[in-house]
Design a protein around this motif. Sequence first.
Motif, PDB file in Angstrom:
ATOM      1  N   ASN A  28     168.148  52.736  93.025  1.00  0.00           N
ATOM      2  CA  ASN A  28     169.580  52.763  92.704  1.00  0.00           C
ATOM      3  C   ASN A  28     170.056  51.433  92.131  1.00  0.00           C
ATOM      4  O   ASN A  28     170.926  51.401  91.266  1.00  0.00           O
ATOM      5  N   ASN A  29     169.483  50.336  92.593  1.00  0.00           N
ATOM      6  CA  ASN A  29     169.840  49.017  92.080  1.00  0.00           C
ATOM      7  C   ASN A  29     169.436  48.864  90.610  1.00  0.00           C
ATOM      8  O   ASN A  29     170.082  48.144  89.854  1.00  0.00           O
ATOM      9  N   LEU A  30     168.380  49.554  90.212  1.00  0.00           N
ATOM     10  CA  LEU A  30     167.912  49.460  88.823  1.00  0.00           C
ATOM     11  C   LEU A  30     168.785  50.241  87.848  1.00  0.00           C
ATOM     12  O   LEU A  30     168.618  50.128  86.633  1.00  0.00           O
ATOM     13  N   LYS A  31     169.751  51.009  88.353  1.00  0.00           N
ATOM     14  CA  LYS A  31     170.682  51.722  87.473  1.00  0.00           C
ATOM     15  C   LYS A  31     171.396  50.748  86.546  1.00  0.00           C
ATOM     16  O   LYS A  31     171.603  51.037  85.375  1.00  0.00           O
ATOM     17  N   LYS A  32     171.745  49.576  87.084  1.00  0.00           N
ATOM     18  CA  LYS A  32     172.483  48.594  86.279  1.00  0.00           C
ATOM     19  C   LYS A  32     171.650  48.071  85.116  1.00  0.00           C
ATOM     20  O   LYS A  32     172.196  47.559  84.144  1.00  0.00           O
ATOM     21  N   ASP A  33     170.335  48.221  85.202  1.00  0.00           N
ATOM     22  CA  ASP A  33     169.441  47.804  84.117  1.00  0.00           C
ATOM     23  C   ASP A  33     169.088  48.972  83.200  1.00  0.00           C
ATOM     24  O   ASP A  33     168.162  48.874  82.390  1.00  0.00           O
ATOM     25  N   GLY A  34     169.794  50.089  83.347  1.00  0.00           N
ATOM     26  CA  GLY A  34     169.591  51.227  82.467  1.00  0.00           C
ATOM     27  C   GLY A  34     168.569  52.238  82.929  1.00  0.00           C
ATOM     28  O   GLY A  34     168.192  53.130  82.174  1.00  0.00           O
ATOM     29  N   PHE A  35     168.113  52.124  84.174  1.00  0.00           N
ATOM     30  CA  PHE A  35     167.138  53.085  84.693  1.00  0.00           C
ATOM     31  C   PHE A  35     167.833  54.301  85.275  1.00  0.00           C
ATOM     32  O   PHE A  35     168.941  54.208  85.791  1.00  0.00           O
ATOM     33  N   LEU A  36     167.168  55.423  85.181  1.00  0.00           N
ATOM     34  CA  LEU A  36     167.616  56.648  85.833  1.00  0.00           C
ATOM     35  C   LEU A  36     166.705  56.884  87.033  1.00  0.00           C
ATOM     36  O   LEU A  36     165.513  57.149  86.862  1.00  0.00           O
ATOM     37  N   PRO A  37     167.224  56.742  88.262  1.00  0.00           N
ATOM     38  CA  PRO A  37     166.384  57.010  89.433  1.00  0.00           C
ATOM     39  C   PRO A  37     166.161  58.512  89.597  1.00  0.00           C
ATOM     40  O   PRO A  37     167.097  59.297  89.513  1.00  0.00           O
ATOM     41  N   MET A  38     164.926  58.904  89.810  1.00  0.00           N
ATOM     42  CA  MET A  38     164.588  60.297  90.114  1.00  0.00           C
ATOM     43  C   MET A  38     163.873  60.279  91.458  1.00  0.00           C
ATOM     44  O   MET A  38     162.805  59.695  91.587  1.00  0.00           O
ATOM     45  N   LEU A  39     164.492  60.912  92.429  1.00  0.00           N
ATOM     46  CA  LEU A  39     163.959  60.941  93.779  1.00  0.00           C
ATOM     47  C   LEU A  39     163.351  62.311  94.040  1.00  0.00           C
ATOM     48  O   LEU A  39     164.027  63.322  93.910  1.00  0.00           O
ATOM     49  N   VAL A  40     162.080  62.332  94.371  1.00  0.00           N
ATOM     50  CA  VAL A  40     161.365  63.581  94.636  1.00  0.00           C
ATOM     51  C   VAL A  40     160.869  63.541  96.073  1.00  0.00           C
ATOM     52  O   VAL A  40     160.112  62.651  96.448  1.00  0.00           O
ATOM     53  N   ILE A  82     163.077  55.721  83.314  1.00  0.00           N
ATOM     54  CA  ILE A  82     163.076  56.479  84.563  1.00  0.00           C
ATOM     55  C   ILE A  82     162.286  55.730  85.623  1.00  0.00           C
ATOM     56  O   ILE A  82     161.191  55.243  85.365  1.00  0.00           O
ATOM     57  N   ILE A  83     162.881  55.653  86.803  1.00  0.00           N
ATOM     58  CA  ILE A  83     162.124  55.162  87.955  1.00  0.00           C
ATOM     59  C   ILE A  83     161.956  56.354  88.893  1.00  0.00           C
ATOM     60  O   ILE A  83     162.928  57.026  89.242  1.00  0.00           O
TER      61      ILE A  83
END
Length: 108
Positions: A28-40, A82-83
């Motif tokens: 979630n912290n990486l959202k600010k760097d343009g990442f889309l978190p995908m939690l599986v 994507i992370i």
Amino acid sequence: MILSGKQSVTLTGAPGVGKSAVATAVANNLKKDGFLPMLVNARGCKTASRVCGRLIKQLGLRLPIQHVTMVRSWLADYDKKIILVVDNLELPENEEEKVAEFLHELHE
């Protein structure tokens, strides 16, 4: 695992020590760097095939798991980095290796 940057990190430890909380917070912290978190959440998946199927479903795709190239193409065309966080992955060692191979194929 950061798919677009071809990096991965594995968190291991006893139940309840905070692995999921740390992974989710970092994602979630990486959202600010343009990442889309995908939690599986892989809870209940007994085979690599089930884990991969859950990932494909999470991506919103309807493909047989053998179509790694199609998944890879979708990820490459996606406009965000994507992370991917795969949580509760508790498989026998040989099945964990299959999941690792699948994810590695997505990197290429």
